[in-house]
Design an enzyme around this catalytic site. Structure first.
Site, PDB file in Angstrom:
ATOM      1  N   ARG A 291       0.902  -1.346  -0.058  1.00  0.00           N
ATOM      2  CA  ARG A 291      -0.022   0.010  -0.035  1.00  0.00           C
ATOM      3  C   ARG A 291       0.898   1.240  -0.184  1.00  0.00           C
ATOM      4  O   ARG A 291       0.419   2.240  -0.635  1.00  0.00           O
ATOM      5  CB  ARG A 291      -0.885  -0.139   1.154  1.00  0.00           C
ATOM      6  N   HIS A 352      -6.158   5.694   6.287  1.00  0.00           N
ATOM      7  CA  HIS A 352      -6.874   4.440   6.572  1.00  0.00           C
ATOM      8  C   HIS A 352      -6.387   3.955   7.743  1.00  0.00           C
ATOM      9  O   HIS A 352      -7.206   3.233   8.244  1.00  0.00           O
ATOM     10  CB  HIS A 352      -6.332   3.618   5.317  1.00  0.00           C
TER      11      HIS A 352
HETATM   12  P1  FAD Z   1     -12.544  -0.251  15.835  1.00  0.00           P
HETATM   13  O1  FAD Z   1     -13.392  -1.316  15.308  1.00  0.00           O
HETATM   14  O2  FAD Z   1     -12.506   0.961  15.280  1.00  0.00           O
HETATM   15  O3  FAD Z   1     -13.481   0.014  17.220  1.00  0.00           O
HETATM   16  C1  FAD Z   1     -13.094   0.828  18.157  1.00  0.00           C
HETATM   17  C2  FAD Z   1     -14.339   1.027  18.999  1.00  0.00           C
HETATM   18  O4  FAD Z   1     -13.990   2.006  20.249  1.00  0.00           O
HETATM   19  C3  FAD Z   1     -15.586   1.774  18.606  1.00  0.00           C
HETATM   20  O5  FAD Z   1     -16.747   1.091  18.932  1.00  0.00           O
HETATM   21  C4  FAD Z   1     -15.431   3.241  19.138  1.00  0.00           C
HETATM   22  O6  FAD Z   1     -16.675   3.756  19.026  1.00  0.00           O
HETATM   23  C5  FAD Z   1     -15.155   2.874  20.372  1.00  0.00           C
HETATM   24  N1  FAD Z   1     -14.483   4.177  20.948  1.00  0.00           N
HETATM   25  C6  FAD Z   1     -13.433   4.942  20.496  1.00  0.00           C
HETATM   26  N2  FAD Z   1     -13.061   5.986  21.327  1.00  0.00           N
HETATM   27  C7  FAD Z   1     -13.983   5.819  22.376  1.00  0.00           C
HETATM   28  C8  FAD Z   1     -14.168   6.704  23.705  1.00  0.00           C
HETATM   29  N3  FAD Z   1     -13.591   7.655  23.754  1.00  0.00           N
HETATM   30  N4  FAD Z   1     -15.141   6.160  24.340  1.00  0.00           N
HETATM   31  C9  FAD Z   1     -15.844   5.050  24.193  1.00  0.00           C
HETATM   32  N5  FAD Z   1     -15.549   4.262  23.052  1.00  0.00           N
HETATM   33  C10 FAD Z   1     -14.864   4.742  22.228  1.00  0.00           C
HETATM   34  N6  FAD Z   1      -8.592  -4.487   8.183  1.00  0.00           N
HETATM   35  C11 FAD Z   1      -8.524  -5.801   7.737  1.00  0.00           C
HETATM   36  O7  FAD Z   1      -7.728  -6.400   8.359  1.00  0.00           O
HETATM   37  N7  FAD Z   1      -9.204  -6.137   6.798  1.00  0.00           N
HETATM   38  C12 FAD Z   1      -9.822  -5.380   6.103  1.00  0.00           C
HETATM   39  O8  FAD Z   1     -10.541  -5.736   5.017  1.00  0.00           O
HETATM   40  C13 FAD Z   1     -10.120  -4.015   6.509  1.00  0.00           C
HETATM   41  N8  FAD Z   1     -10.651  -3.095   5.779  1.00  0.00           N
HETATM   42  C14 FAD Z   1     -11.011  -1.951   6.378  1.00  0.00           C
HETATM   43  C15 FAD Z   1     -11.809  -1.006   5.229  1.00  0.00           C
HETATM   44  C16 FAD Z   1     -12.053   0.139   5.991  1.00  0.00           C
HETATM   45  C17 FAD Z   1     -13.285   1.236   5.544  1.00  0.00           C
HETATM   46  C18 FAD Z   1     -11.614   0.625   7.241  1.00  0.00           C
HETATM   47  C19 FAD Z   1     -11.922   2.174   7.670  1.00  0.00           C
HETATM   48  C20 FAD Z   1     -10.659  -0.250   7.986  1.00  0.00           C
HETATM   49  C21 FAD Z   1     -10.398  -1.390   7.320  1.00  0.00           C
HETATM   50  N9  FAD Z   1      -9.587  -2.253   7.986  1.00  0.00           N
HETATM   51  C22 FAD Z   1      -9.225  -3.560   7.582  1.00  0.00           C
HETATM   52  C23 FAD Z   1      -8.968  -1.832   9.237  1.00  0.00           C
HETATM   53  C24 FAD Z   1      -9.681  -2.503  10.535  1.00  0.00           C
HETATM   54  O9  FAD Z   1     -10.921  -2.528  10.111  1.00  0.00           O
HETATM   55  C25 FAD Z   1      -9.443  -2.009  11.688  1.00  0.00           C
HETATM   56  O10 FAD Z   1      -7.955  -1.599  12.001  1.00  0.00           O
HETATM   57  C26 FAD Z   1      -9.944  -2.724  12.901  1.00  0.00           C
HETATM   58  O11 FAD Z   1     -11.212  -2.885  12.508  1.00  0.00           O
HETATM   59  C27 FAD Z   1      -9.880  -1.902  14.127  1.00  0.00           C
HETATM   60  O12 FAD Z   1     -10.335  -2.770  15.031  1.00  0.00           O
HETATM   61  P2  FAD Z   1     -10.363  -2.230  16.507  1.00  0.00           P
HETATM   62  O13 FAD Z   1     -11.506  -2.978  17.397  1.00  0.00           O
HETATM   63  O14 FAD Z   1      -9.113  -1.991  17.350  1.00  0.00           O
HETATM   64  O15 FAD Z   1     -11.277  -0.918  16.441  1.00  0.00           O
HETATM   65  C1  SIN Z   2      -7.372  -3.559   4.974  1.00  0.00           C
HETATM   66  O1  SIN Z   2      -7.280  -2.562   5.435  1.00  0.00           O
HETATM   67  O2  SIN Z   2      -6.600  -4.561   5.102  1.00  0.00           O
HETATM   68  C2  SIN Z   2      -7.921  -4.030   3.710  1.00  0.00           C
HETATM   69  C3  SIN Z   2      -8.786  -3.098   3.235  1.00  0.00           C
HETATM   70  C4  SIN Z   2      -9.304  -3.211   1.856  1.00  0.00           C
HETATM   71  O3  SIN Z   2     -10.327  -4.021   1.666  1.00  0.00           O
HETATM   72  O4  SIN Z   2      -8.694  -2.692   0.885  1.00  0.00           O
END
Ligand code: FAD
Ligand code: SIN
Length: 522
Positions: A291, A352
């Protein structure tokens, strides 16, 4: 103002927070798990994940190959033992998700249909069409509903971690800080309550909203990292911000809609306005280089041509198969009048993912006692200088296991503090919040970061960004001290801290690595 106690306080309800909650609740059936989240139940980066989860599944694939791809993408800044751990745990984590009910696409013969993404040398992406994150999030929420010892509080915004700093007259040493819970704003009654916990677990996700254009939803304001920073936790590798090469070009749309890398994995080409496939001149892997390389090549192409976007060309692909794999992307493009078998799809890079964050060890332990962190807010060493596609959801799953294993091993430690913790002090905060100033400063931070601290940086740009951010910091702190708190004001303060950390940690990096590229380091 009320005071609550719980055994485990988990902040965040994405893949990292929910998986940890499920595992803790199953193991410690006599203990309470509290999940707080600042928006609705499922709002998170996780919900929008498209491409899938990387795991060695096919008989022809090997752990060595997945490890090597992760190291190459990370420009060898990764911690190898962590990479090995995550890659080797991946298949069993995916099996567990399937046992919990998650469904992933299969081929006609009933095997998992493995997709491909940039930086992977083979097909190894397990996916649910192009809405993998949504499928996983719903599966986890269904599990949560079945566990009576989990409570999920929505619209509860964590403001600050409670540490020794909050205890009057308690001397503290920056190398020996303990976390006792968090102050949390209940957005339903605007009350700031005190939550005390034996373990506090940050799973607050990413920082995308610190840039003007990001694929991340509005919740991604780096709150957990900012809270940990204020509590003096170790924060590392903030300079490694990943830009996804292909967000849909739709000026003014926030968040930017992602066109999954899996679309290029399916065979789509990148073309400039003249119709040229420019990636082949940059990297022998073409559109499927990692990327950082593709995003930089697009940035270069746009600077050279003065154009606003480049294009994804899918016209040569099997249209029916394409729609079956990417129904969500197809629907979005159709709404805009774009047809994959006829039109080029305009795309630009957008912020991202953050590779750095709250520094943790192999067990998710931060530098603060009783405070753990996992998921996108943490820096585990898995990603190095640039995350390999589809390794992030996976990191959340594997580290949920690590965190829970560590808590089980140290279960004797699970004690609530007996020290009196004061309530949140709201004295003197009578001035109503200033929404105009708050949104002005948030927009300003986003534009400073997008203009000066994005894919290509320079020492002068970083210094200018720092000067602007210092000015905003002073004003924000004044506003914070005199205002009744709101989520927006807290987010402004957190975004300012995140921007500052990205710039400060960029300034000390003297070598270009992965997603970090400074013209003065060439
Ligand atoms: P999140 O899923 O972001 O959850 C964070 C949580 O914390 C949320 O519920 C939020 O509301 C809560 N929160 C934040 N601040 C506070 C606060 N102050 N008080 C209370 N609650 C709070 N990764 C992959 O491996 N494969 C993919 O295909 C992929 N596609 C993606 C596509 C998109 C469009 C995006 C944006 C990301 C993608 N990623 C992908 C990255 C991946 O989705 C994220 O890195 C991962 O989901 C993060 O998970 P997490 O549980 O750490 O955080
Ligand atoms: C990722 O962030 O790992 C994948 C996102 C995508 O589907 O391109």
């Amino acid at each position: 103002m009320s005071r609550f106690t719980t055994d485990f306080l988990i902040i965040g309800s994405g893949i990292a927070g929910l998986t940890t909650a499920i595992k803790l609740a199953k193991h410690f059936s006599d203990k309470e798990v509290l999940v707080v989240t600042k928006s609705s139940k499922n709002e998170s980066n996780t919900k929008y994940a498209q491409g899938g989860v990387a795991a060695v599944w096919d008989a022809d694939d090997t752990f060595e190959s997945h490890i090597n791809d992760t190291l190459v993408a990370g420009d060898h800044m990764n911690l190898k033992p962590i990479v090995k751990l995550v890659v080797e745990e991946a298949p069993s984590c995916m099996r567990e998700l399937m046992e919990w009910g998650a469904e992933f696409d299969k081929t006609k013969t009933g095997d998992l249909d493995l997709g491909k993404e940039g930086g992977h040398s083979v097909n190894r992406i397990i996916h649910h069409k192009d809405i993998t994150g949504f499928e996983i999030e719903e599966t986890l929420l269904k599990q949560i509903d079945q566990l009576p010892n989990i409570t999920q509080l929505t619209y509860h915004f964590a403001i600050d971690l409670i540490t020794d700093h909050h205890i009057p007259n308690k001397p503290w040493d920056k190398n020996d800080i303990t976390c006792y819970g968090a102050y949390i704003l209940n957005q339903k009654n605007n009350q700031i309550d005190t939550y005390l916990a034996a373990k506090t677990i940050l799973a607050t996700g990413g920082i995308g909203q610190v840039y003007a254009s990001s694929t991340n939803p509005r919740i991604a304001t780096g709150d957990g990292i900012a809270m940990a920073y204020r509590a003096k936790a170790k924060i590392e590798e903030m300079e490694f911000v990943q830009f996804h090469p292909t967000a849909l070009y739709e000026p003014g749309q926030s968040p930017a809609f992602l066109i999954s890398e899996a679309v290029r994995g399916f065979g789509a080409y990148l073309r400039n306005k003249k119709g040229e496939r420019f990636m082949l001149d940059v990297d022998s892997r073409g559109e499927l280089a990692s990327r950082d390389i593709v995003a930089r090549a697009i940035d270069h192409e746009l600077n050279k041509s003065g154009e606003r976007c480049v294009y994804l060309d899918c016209r040569h692909l099997d249209y029916k198969a394409f729609i079956a794999h990417f129904p969500n992307i197809h629907e979005k493009c159709t709404q805009l009048g774009l047809q994959f078998n006829r039109d080029l799809i305009p795309v630009v890079p957008a912020c991202h993912y953050l590779c750095g964050g709250v520094n943790v060890d192999v067990n998710g332990q931060t530098s603060i006692k009783q405070l753990m962190a996992l998921g996108e807010c943490s820096r585990t060493g898995l990603h190095g200088a640039n995350r390999l596609a589809s390794n992030s959801l996976l990191e959340g799953l594997v580290f949920a296991r690590q965190v829970v294993k560590n808590i089980i091993v140290n279960a004797n430690d699970l004690k609530l503090t007996t020290v009196h913790i004061p309530e949140w002090n709201e004295e003197g905060t009578t001035v109503p919040e200033e929404m105009v100033l708050i949104s002005h400063y948030i927009n300003t931070i986003q534009h400073i970061m997008s203009d000066l601290v994005a894919i290509v940086r320079s020492n002068d740009r970083l210094q200018t960004a720092l000067d602007h951010l210092n000015f905003i910091y002073k004003d924000t702190e004044k506003l914070y001290e005199k205002s009744k708190l709101s989520p927006q004001l807290c987010e402004l303060r957190n975004l300012n801290a995140i921007a500052y950390l990205i710039v400060k940690q960029s300034v000390v990096r003297k070598e270009n690595k992965g997603a970090y590229y400074n013209l003065d380091c060439l």
